[in-house]
Design an enzyme around this catalytic site. Structure first.
Site: not given
Length: 231
Positions: A88, A90-92, A94, A172-174, A190
């Site tokens: 789920g 939008d854009i992120t 890493h 998960g999370f960043a 996002c």
């Protein structure tokens, strides 16, 4: 108390890690399908995977490609890759210096509530940041962890996006720890215009020890989810 297998993959390519996640994820689902077919109760494993990725942009399934402000040549120039993925959000972005955590859990072993799961993940990060005297909180209607919510200085420090099937989670999370925030200038993070991003390093004025931050995340996760980690 649930057992969770802990793995730290170090610096690893995004696609390789995604494929690995899918393998663990599908393995849990296969046990659940088998249990239902054969009326058995074989236990499903839970995993927690830490990883750091080389520069990469990922777009969630409901995301808008126009939130990526680079073309292929510019991506290459920046040494970054791009993937459209099945979580789920939008854009992120890493990249090195960012702590990425992928809990691959069978929520049937915990609680079958995705909303609660996301709030728990946020709480793990909020409590971890509090140990560094960084006051973080949620922003209503926006998954993730933020600073100075409700002010013109609101900024995101941790992005989240998950996928679930048959109550099994992945992605998960960043958490931006020592992240090069310049890479966020190439996206509308996002999909939220006008919202800044930050990192632990930017807030504290010095780099943090990634190993120490991970240890604190695991401590908070252990308490909130009532788990025991094993290698």
């Amino acid at each position: 108390m649930q057992k969770v297998i802990l793995q730290d993959l170090g610096l690893k390519d995004y696609k390789e890690t995604w494929d690995y996640q899918e393998k663990l994820f599908q393995g849990i689902i296969d046990i659940k399908i088998d249990n239902r077919k054969k009326d058995t109760t074989n236990k499903t494993p839970n995993y927690f995977v830490f990883v750091e990725h080389p520069h990469v942009y990922t777009l969630g399934k409901s995301g808008d490609l126009s939130n990526l402000l680079l073309n292929e040549a510019q991506l290459e120039q920046k040494g970054a890759t791009f993937y459209k993925i099945n979580r789920g959000g939008d854009i992120t972005y890493h990249g090195p210096g960012q702590i990425v955590g992928y809990p691959i859990l069978d929520l049937d072993n915990f609680f079958t509530d995705i909303h609660k799961y996301l709030r728990f993940l946020e709480e793990v990060i909020i409590k971890t940041l509090a140990e560094y005297r960084i006051t973080a909180s949620r922003s209503e209607g926006e998954t993730g962890v933020w600073l100075d919510v409700g002010t013109p200085f609101a900024r995101k420090i941790c992005a989240m996006g998950v996928r679930t099937s048959r109550w099994v989670t992945m992605h998960g999370f960043a958490l931006n720890a020592n992240t090069n925030l310049g890479y966020f200038d190439n996206i509308i993070p996002c999909g939220i215009k006008g919202k800044a991003v930050t990192s632990m390093e930017a807030e504290l004025g010095e780099k943090v020890d990634l190993k120490e931050v991970k240890t604190k995340i695991l401590k908070q996760f252990t308490e909130l989810f009532d788990v025991e980690f094993e290698n």
